[in-house]
Design an enzyme around this catalytic site. Structure first.
Site, short mmCIF file in Angstrom:
data_model
loop_
_atom_site.label_atom_id
_atom_site.label_comp_id
_atom_site.label_asym_id
_atom_site.label_seq_id
_atom_site.Cartn_x
_atom_site.Cartn_y
_atom_site.Cartn_z
N CYS A 136 -32.01 23.86 -50.89
CA CYS A 136 -31.01 24.64 -50.74
C CYS A 136 -31.35 26.23 -51.16
O CYS A 136 -31.45 26.65 -52.35
CB CYS A 136 -29.79 24.41 -51.68
SG CYS A 136 -28.48 25.46 -51.64
N CYS A 139 -28.67 28.48 -52.92
CA CYS A 139 -28.66 28.02 -54.41
C CYS A 139 -29.83 28.63 -55.04
O CYS A 139 -29.71 29.03 -56.36
CB CYS A 139 -28.61 26.40 -54.55
SG CYS A 139 -27.48 25.69 -53.41
N ASP A 140 -31.03 28.67 -54.58
CA ASP A 140 -32.46 28.78 -55.34
C ASP A 140 -33.29 29.86 -54.78
O ASP A 140 -34.15 30.33 -55.44
CB ASP A 140 -33.20 27.67 -55.43
CG ASP A 140 -32.50 26.20 -55.95
OD1 ASP A 140 -31.51 26.50 -56.81
OD2 ASP A 140 -32.83 25.04 -55.45
#
Ligand code: FAD
Ligand code: NAP
Length: 313
Positions: A136, A139-140
């Site tokens: 992701c 997300c990261d």
């Protein structure tokens, strides 16, 4: 004492399919209960711009899903933050056991549990998950400011992840096993034009390499599938974007599945192999897997459930 709740229609999943089913079932006065699962809003909550939701030229995925949730709630659906751990479709009413300890019984069930990211299955990938290996970018990606990263995959997700990562990383290498991408042409054009992106064709990643203390990715081993040549590509982050598998675990031994785990429905309907159980969205769709098609199937599932319930009375 454990609580039991009965509903005419239980909707499992809170992606575009689940929320659309909830809107339609609520407007049919069926007072549906929708169980959100571990990812309220579904897959679109882990992306940024969505550019193909008709009527909105661009919308942030998480915002779109908040709007859908509010819409379903306002129409009269009850939205519940819970997770179904077991589902018994062998007798009616159907029974769903939730993580909270509540047991839900339902006259009809709409399955909309979607799909989740696939992994390569390498032991080193598992070892570095959360320590440089991710599925992701939204997300990261932030953790890779000024660093080099690699993405594996050739579909829309991989290309979007690679483009998103250019906001942070100094260089993004896309590794794909063939010599052409399956992503939409508009995304491919953006990718090929981007100065920070390089593509390695006809190649696979055979190992993720990294340090132990602290645990972290330092490189990926890339092997050319045509020549057999292998080299280590230094990267701090490795993003796996090789597609999604249907989340059909709850029903794998109860419903007919096909194409590697997708719930089989009667063509042109959302009816599964058990009367009263309907399936919509990515869970049942190995072909299109779009937000708008999932929403369309959510609508069909609610209408199918409504008609089926009426026939039972
Ligand atoms: P999902 O969105 O997968 O939702 C599944 C739901 O089921 C989740 O809420 C989950 O919590 C719930 N669930 C699962 N198991 C349980 C359980 N046991 N109990 C209770 N609930 C459960 N499509 C587009 O059209 N345009 C795009 O721009 C686009 N971008 C994307 C970007 C990314 C990074 C990804 C991964 C996908 C993208 N897609 C896009 C595809 C799109 O997100 C999916 O087609 C769509 O979300 C599928 O909707 P769904 O309702 O079937 O399931
Ligand atoms: P996908 O379209 O199935 O693509 C998966 C990619 O990963 C393919 O290029 C595939 O290679 C590659 N791959 C699969 N297994 C692999 C392995 N073991 N090793 C190396 N590579 C592997 O999956 P997706 O990109 O996640 O997209 C899923 C669905 O969501 C699609 O329907 C897509 O259109 C939709 N989506 C839409 C948008 C958008 O509309 N903007 C954005 C994201 C996702 P091959 O090409 O060789 O098969």
């Amino acid at each position: 004492m454990a609580q039991t709740r009965h509903t005419k229609v239980l909707i499992i999943g809170s992606g575009p399919a689940g929320y659309t089913a909830a809107v339609y079932a609520a407007r049919a006065m069926l007072q549906p209960l929708l169980i959100q699962g571990l990812q309220p809003g579904g897959q679109l909550t882990i992306t940024t711009e969505v550019e193909n939701w008709p009527g909105l030229k661009t919308v942030q995925g998480p915002n779109l899903m908040v709007e859908m949730e509010e819409h379903a709630r306002e129409m009269g659906a009850e939205i519940i933050a819970d997770y179904i751990t077991a589902l018994d479709l062998s007798k009616r009413p159907f029974t769903a056991t939730a993580d909270s300890g509540v047991t839900y019984t339902a006259d009809a069930v709409i399955l909309a549990t979607g799909a989740q990211a696939k992994w390569l299955g390498l032991p080193s990938e598992e070892k570095f998950k959360g320590f440089g290996v991710s599925a992701c970018a939204t997300c990261d990606g932030f953790f890779y400011r000024g660093k080099d990263v690699a993405v594996i995959g050739g579909g829309n997700t991989a290309v979007e992840e690679a483009l998103f990562l250019t906001n942070f990383a100094s260089k993004v290498t896309l590794i794909h096993r063939r010599d052409s991408l399956r992503a939409e042409k508009i995304l491919q054009n953006r990718l090929f034009k981007h100065p920070k992106v390089e593509v390695i064709w006809d190649s696979e990643v055979t190992e993720v390499l990294g340090g132990e203390n602290p645990l972290g990715v330092e490189a990926v081993r890339v092997s050319n599938l045509k020549t057999g040549a292998t080299h280590d590509l230094p990267v701090a982050g490795f993003f796996v974007a090789i597609g999604h598998a249907p989340s059909s675990e709850l029903v794998a031994d109860q419903l007919e599945l096909h194409h590697g785990g997708y719930v089989k429905v009667e063509p042109g309907t959302t009816r599964t192999s058990i009367p009263g159980v309907f399936a919509a969205g990515d869970l049942t769709d190995h072909v299109y897997r779009q937000a708008v098609t999932s929403a369309g199937m959510g609508c069909m599932a609610a209408l199918d459930a409504e008609r089926w319930l009426a026939e039972q009375e």
